[in-house]
Scaffold this active site. Structure first.
Site, PDB file in Angstrom:
ATOM      1  N   TYR A 130       0.805  -1.221   0.000  1.00 12.78           N
ATOM      2  CA  TYR A 130       0.000   0.000   0.000  1.00 12.78           C
ATOM      3  C   TYR A 130       0.842   1.277   0.000  1.00 12.78           C
ATOM      4  O   TYR A 130       0.318   2.353   0.230  1.00 12.78           O
ATOM      5  CB  TYR A 130      -0.947   0.011   1.213  1.00 12.78           C
ATOM      6  N   LYS A 182       2.470 -14.586   3.538  1.00 10.71           N
ATOM      7  CA  LYS A 182       2.404 -15.384   2.306  1.00 10.71           C
ATOM      8  C   LYS A 182       3.842 -15.655   1.890  1.00 10.71           C
ATOM      9  O   LYS A 182       4.231 -15.449   0.731  1.00 10.71           O
ATOM     10  CB  LYS A 182       1.627 -14.600   1.228  1.00 10.71           C
ATOM     11  N   ASP A 216      -4.099 -17.287   3.037  1.00 16.10           N
ATOM     12  CA  ASP A 216      -5.310 -17.898   2.453  1.00 16.10           C
ATOM     13  C   ASP A 216      -5.906 -18.933   3.399  1.00 16.10           C
ATOM     14  O   ASP A 216      -7.122 -19.019   3.579  1.00 16.10           O
ATOM     15  CB  ASP A 216      -5.056 -18.479   1.057  1.00 16.10           C
ATOM     16  N   ASP A 240      -5.931  -5.372   5.873  1.00  9.80           N
ATOM     17  CA  ASP A 240      -7.086  -4.658   5.335  1.00  9.80           C
ATOM     18  C   ASP A 240      -8.185  -5.665   4.996  1.00  9.80           C
ATOM     19  O   ASP A 240      -9.347  -5.526   5.407  1.00  9.80           O
ATOM     20  CB  ASP A 240      -6.636  -3.888   4.080  1.00  9.80           C
TER      21      ASP A 240
END
Ligand code: NAI
Ligand code: MG
Length: 348
Positions: A130, A182, A216, A240
């Site tokens: 971001y 991740k 995930d 987020d």
């Protein structure tokens, strides 16, 4: 219940905000005062109201006030579309280096989608994907043939947010922190985050259980068995997305508060926006900003009044079954607020 009441009122900046902001912020102030949180509110403008009255959506006076009080309760701000105005929320985050975004997700009444969910998501608020470093690469006559974005994560930033999350967990009697990443795919970008968080985590051995989870899988586990989570520590974008998922688990946007915390200031608010579709109708759910107020009480050490507010909200929604329309009820903002104030007073 024992409470520590401050001898003098605590200076804090109050920003009503746009849309439903004034309705729900007023409600929160009433509840905080009933709970024994004595604040010396410095009322300041921001957002569309700031723009209309001063020509600036983030007036200097508002920044100066927060610089002085280092503490703010804020309603949602409408970001003017077009006109080149920066997002006030992003500007505040940058101005005060509010690197930690704390979003508790807690079931507030029985009979909702999930019961007994009580977790806190700690999101890094300044780095990652971001940071806004992105561009198009033209090929032939297509100026937007390729889009490229860079995520930036620093060891400094990882250390800062990891330490914050672990200290937050200890201070709030939490037992477990799940580091969400991740690193199997984004081996460097989120690998550095994971490695650094686990590194810092070793200092907390014996005091906190620290585990890791791929994002995930975490998203699925949140739906299957949200009660297994205690504190989740993650990067900006994953935070987020997961924080909205968590809001959905526990009753939606009308109930979930958030805190933006930095070394020099803390700003408390609801997760939701200015809800222009229901503004001025007196039907908005004030719960999220009331719960943000409870987080603010915690932050300044008034844990007794904070717990009293949370308990009053729970009893009002759960036992009294007084709920606003977004929660399937018929209460107005004022009716819900009056009920919570009554519960707060009964708890005293
Ligand atoms: P929103 O959160 O304002 O509204 C989404 C939906 O949820 C609407 O149907 C609204 O009626 C409902 N809702 C939200 N809060 C509610 C409450 N307390 N009680 C009952 N229903 C509620 O999101 P939207 O419409 O995307 O954004 C509106 C404006 O808010 C935009 O200008 C956006 O930039 C701004 N915004 C500001 C935020 C902040 O200041 N922290 C955060 C998110 C959006
Ligand atoms: Mg979001």
């Amino acid at each position: 219940m024992t409470t520590t009441l401050p001898a003098t009122a605590i200076p804090a900046t109050l920003i009503d905000g746009d849309g439903i902001g004034p309705e729900i912020v007023t409600a929160a102030v009433e509840v905080l005062e009933a709970a024994g949180g004595r604040f010396e509110w410095d009322v300041q403008l921001a957002g569309m109201e700031g723009l209309a009255k001063t020509g600036d959506p983030l007036p200097e006076a508002t920044i100066a006030s927060i610089r002085r009080t280092r503490l703010a309760l804020k309603g949602p701000l409408t970001t003017p579309v077009g006109g080149g105005y920066r997002s006030v929320n992003v500007a505040l985050r940058k101005t005060f280096t509010l690197f930690a975004n704390v979003r508790p997700g807690r079931s507030l009444f029985r009979g909702g989608r999930y019961e007994d969910v009580d977790l806190v998501l700690v999101r890094e608020n300044t780095e990652g994907l971001y940071v806004g470093v992105e561009h198009f690469i033209p090929i032939d006559d297509d100026p937007r043939a390729v889009a490229e974005a860079s995520g930036i994560i620093t060891r400094f930033g990882c250390r800062r947010i990891a330490r914050f999350a672990f200290e937050y967990a200890l201070r709030h009697g939490r037992k477990k922190v799940t580091v969400v990443h991740k690193a199997n795919i984004l081996k460097k970008l989120t690998g550095l985050f994971l490695e650094t968080a686990l590194d810092i985590g070793r200092e907390y051995q014996g005091r906190l259980q620290i585990e890791e989870r791929i994002v995930d899988n975490c998203a699925m586990q949140l739906v299957i068995d949200p009660q297994q989570f205690d504190v989740i520590l993650t990067t900006n974008m994953f935070g987020d997305i997961l924080s909205d998922e968590i809001a959905g688990l526990v009753g939606g946007l009308g109930t979930t508060p958030g805190a933006n915390i930095g070394a020099n200031a803390a700003i408390f608010e609801a997760v939701h926006g200015s809800a222009p579709d229901i503004a001025g109708q007196g039907i908005a759910n004030p719960t999220a900003v009331i719960m943000a107020g409870a987080m603010m009480l915690d932050y300044i050490g008034l844990t007794g009044p904070a717990e009293r507010v949370r308990r009053a909200v729970f009893l009002t929604l759960d036992e009294d079954r007084i709920r606003t329309r977004d929660l399937g009820g018929r209460a107005t903002t004022a009716e819900l607020t009056r009920a919570v104030v009554k519960r707060v007073q009964a708890e005293a």
